[in-house]
Design a protein around this motif. Structure first.
Motif, PDB file in Angstrom:
ATOM      1  N   VAL A  98     -86.076   1.222 -17.782  1.00  0.00           N
ATOM      2  CA  VAL A  98     -85.149   1.897 -17.578  1.00  0.00           C
ATOM      3  C   VAL A  98     -85.734   2.621 -16.420  1.00  0.00           C
ATOM      4  O   VAL A  98     -86.075   2.823 -16.121  1.00  0.00           O
ATOM      5  N   LEU A  99     -84.285   2.959 -16.063  1.00  0.00           N
ATOM      6  CA  LEU A  99     -83.522   3.331 -14.671  1.00  0.00           C
ATOM      7  C   LEU A  99     -83.608   5.026 -14.252  1.00  0.00           C
ATOM      8  O   LEU A  99     -82.466   5.546 -15.292  1.00  0.00           O
ATOM      9  N   GLY A 100     -84.012   5.350 -12.913  1.00  0.00           N
ATOM     10  CA  GLY A 100     -84.248   6.430 -12.628  1.00  0.00           C
ATOM     11  C   GLY A 100     -82.515   6.425 -11.918  1.00  0.00           C
ATOM     12  O   GLY A 100     -81.793   5.678 -12.334  1.00  0.00           O
ATOM     13  N   ASP A 101     -82.708   7.225 -11.079  1.00  0.00           N
ATOM     14  CA  ASP A 101     -81.605   7.854 -10.291  1.00  0.00           C
ATOM     15  C   ASP A 101     -80.775   6.817  -8.942  1.00  0.00           C
ATOM     16  O   ASP A 101     -80.157   6.773  -8.448  1.00  0.00           O
ATOM     17  N   ASP A 102     -82.417   6.253  -8.649  1.00  0.00           N
ATOM     18  CA  ASP A 102     -82.494   6.187  -7.539  1.00  0.00           C
ATOM     19  C   ASP A 102     -83.424   4.670  -7.171  1.00  0.00           C
ATOM     20  O   ASP A 102     -84.486   4.800  -7.530  1.00  0.00           O
ATOM     21  N   VAL A 103     -82.762   3.711  -7.650  1.00  0.00           N
ATOM     22  CA  VAL A 103     -83.532   2.241  -8.048  1.00  0.00           C
ATOM     23  C   VAL A 103     -83.268   1.243  -7.681  1.00  0.00           C
ATOM     24  O   VAL A 103     -82.511   0.537  -6.807  1.00  0.00           O
TER      25      VAL A 103
ATOM     26  N   ARG B 238     -71.431   8.571 -11.724  1.00  0.00           N
ATOM     27  CA  ARG B 238     -71.203   6.636 -12.347  1.00  0.00           C
ATOM     28  C   ARG B 238     -72.485   5.920 -11.745  1.00  0.00           C
ATOM     29  O   ARG B 238     -73.372   6.605 -10.923  1.00  0.00           O
ATOM     30  N   TRP B 239     -72.417   4.838 -12.878  1.00  0.00           N
ATOM     31  CA  TRP B 239     -73.452   3.783 -11.934  1.00  0.00           C
ATOM     32  C   TRP B 239     -73.131   3.342 -10.849  1.00  0.00           C
ATOM     33  O   TRP B 239     -72.153   2.613 -11.203  1.00  0.00           O
ATOM     34  N   TRP B 240     -74.002   2.594 -10.198  1.00  0.00           N
ATOM     35  CA  TRP B 240     -73.040   1.819  -9.176  1.00  0.00           C
ATOM     36  C   TRP B 240     -74.664   1.052  -8.590  1.00  0.00           C
ATOM     37  O   TRP B 240     -75.452   1.150  -8.818  1.00  0.00           O
ATOM     38  N   ILE B 241     -73.650  -0.483  -8.254  1.00  0.00           N
ATOM     39  CA  ILE B 241     -75.120  -1.417  -7.691  1.00  0.00           C
ATOM     40  C   ILE B 241     -74.433  -2.285  -6.503  1.00  0.00           C
ATOM     41  O   ILE B 241     -73.527  -2.161  -5.939  1.00  0.00           O
ATOM     42  N   ALA B 242     -75.523  -1.948  -5.525  1.00  0.00           N
ATOM     43  CA  ALA B 242     -75.250  -2.163  -4.353  1.00  0.00           C
ATOM     44  C   ALA B 242     -76.735  -3.129  -3.843  1.00  0.00           C
ATOM     45  O   ALA B 242     -77.508  -3.635  -3.869  1.00  0.00           O
ATOM     46  N   ASP B 243     -75.822  -4.605  -2.912  1.00  0.00           N
ATOM     47  CA  ASP B 243     -76.135  -5.655  -2.758  1.00  0.00           C
ATOM     48  C   ASP B 243     -77.294  -4.777  -1.026  1.00  0.00           C
ATOM     49  O   ASP B 243     -76.025  -4.527  -0.710  1.00  0.00           O
ATOM     50  N   GLN B 244     -78.682  -5.268  -0.987  1.00  0.00           N
ATOM     51  CA  GLN B 244     -78.662  -5.128   0.093  1.00  0.00           C
ATOM     52  C   GLN B 244     -79.377  -6.275   1.432  1.00  0.00           C
ATOM     53  O   GLN B 244     -80.305  -6.688   1.954  1.00  0.00           O
TER      54      GLN B 244
ATOM     55  N   MET C 262     -72.261  10.529   0.132  1.00  0.00           N
ATOM     56  CA  MET C 262     -71.912  10.910  -1.805  1.00  0.00           C
ATOM     57  C   MET C 262     -73.509  10.426  -1.911  1.00  0.00           C
ATOM     58  O   MET C 262     -74.634   9.805  -1.943  1.00  0.00           O
ATOM     59  N   ASP C 263     -73.975  11.982  -2.347  1.00  0.00           N
ATOM     60  CA  ASP C 263     -75.297  12.251  -2.318  1.00  0.00           C
ATOM     61  C   ASP C 263     -75.536  11.930  -3.990  1.00  0.00           C
ATOM     62  O   ASP C 263     -74.283  12.139  -4.813  1.00  0.00           O
ATOM     63  N   THR C 264     -76.499  11.664  -4.189  1.00  0.00           N
ATOM     64  CA  THR C 264     -77.529  10.821  -5.685  1.00  0.00           C
ATOM     65  C   THR C 264     -76.926  12.459  -5.922  1.00  0.00           C
ATOM     66  O   THR C 264     -77.705  13.623  -5.714  1.00  0.00           O
ATOM     67  N   GLU C 265     -77.011  12.397  -7.426  1.00  0.00           N
ATOM     68  CA  GLU C 265     -76.580  13.442  -8.223  1.00  0.00           C
ATOM     69  C   GLU C 265     -77.664  13.638  -9.586  1.00  0.00           C
ATOM     70  O   GLU C 265     -78.736  12.672  -9.372  1.00  0.00           O
TER      71      GLU C 265
ATOM     72  N   SER D 262     -77.857   2.956  -8.395  1.00  0.00           N
ATOM     73  CA  SER D 262     -77.913   4.639  -8.431  1.00  0.00           C
ATOM     74  C   SER D 262     -76.744   5.064  -8.625  1.00  0.00           C
ATOM     75  O   SER D 262     -75.652   4.272  -9.684  1.00  0.00           O
ATOM     76  N   TYR D 263     -77.330   6.110  -9.905  1.00  0.00           N
ATOM     77  CA  TYR D 263     -75.860   7.177  -9.657  1.00  0.00           C
ATOM     78  C   TYR D 263     -75.176   8.400  -9.630  1.00  0.00           C
ATOM     79  O   TYR D 263     -76.421   9.098  -8.080  1.00  0.00           O
ATOM     80  N   ARG D 264     -74.102   7.988  -8.882  1.00  0.00           N
ATOM     81  CA  ARG D 264     -73.432   9.162  -7.834  1.00  0.00           C
ATOM     82  C   ARG D 264     -72.074   9.229  -8.606  1.00  0.00           C
ATOM     83  O   ARG D 264     -71.590   8.087  -9.523  1.00  0.00           O
ATOM     84  N   GLU D 265     -71.506  10.745  -8.773  1.00  0.00           N
ATOM     85  CA  GLU D 265     -70.137  11.024  -9.217  1.00  0.00           C
ATOM     86  C   GLU D 265     -69.970  10.721 -10.327  1.00  0.00           C
ATOM     87  O   GLU D 265     -68.547  10.280 -11.021  1.00  0.00           O
TER      88      GLU D 265
END
Length: 165
Positions: free
Chosen positions: A25-30, A61-67, A1-4, A56-59
């Motif tokens: 204000v968020l960018g594509d990979d924060v 849509r906006w997604w959040i992931a715990d690290q 799933m690449d960032t677009e 991140s923004y992919r497909e």
């Protein structure tokens, strides 16, 4: 799933839900975490991990992931490892409550990582103070200390002490 590519209007924002200073204000990979973890969005709170979560923004849509955070990432009260974000979602990182919004007024410009810039010698980057020990910064070089008040105060005190030696 690449960032677009990001949409040209309606960039999302994260803001503190309690009304205290802090809006990004968020960018594509924060990345989100404590300042010493060098995130894109720095939250100075002991319950937030150094590398707590990413958005991140992919497909389309906006997604959040715990690290792998200690205190978890929550969306609308549910603990998540990865979740799709929608405008109006409540996000909790440690004790910090945030609101995620897409298309809010004033969010059609560039992401926060494109804030004011600094250049020192061959090193440069951007720093954006968003209030109360919270900073967005995009570091290029080894001057990440410039983005924290605590380190800045330490450098000033070191200079004052050196004057009296």
């Amino acid at each position: 799933m690449d960032t677009e590519a990001l949409p040209t209007t309606g960039l999302p924002t994260l803001r503190r839900a309690d009304g205290s200073p802090g809006e990004w204000v968020l960018g594509d990979d924060v990345s989100i975490g404590r300042p010493e973890g060098r995130p894109t969005v720095a939250l100075d709170d002991s319950t937030v991990s150094r590398r707590h979560a990413s958005i991140s923004y992919r497909e389309g849509r906006w997604w959040i992931a715990d690290q792998g955070s200690t205190n978890g990432t929550f969306v609308n009260g549910a603990r998540v490892t990865t979740a799709e974000l929608h405008s109006g979602d409540a996000v909790r990182l440690g004790r910090v409550d945030l609101a995620f919004t897409v298309g809010a007024p004033g969010t059609t410009g560039s992401p926060a990582s494109a804030g004011p810039s600094y250049t020192v010698g061959s090193q440069s980057g951007t720093v954006n103070n968003v209030g109360a020990n919270q900073y967005n910064y995009n570091r290029r070089g080894s001057l990440e200390w410039i983005a924290t008040k605590k380190a800045g105060r330490g450098m000033i005190w070191a200079g004052v002490i050196m004057l009296f030696l």
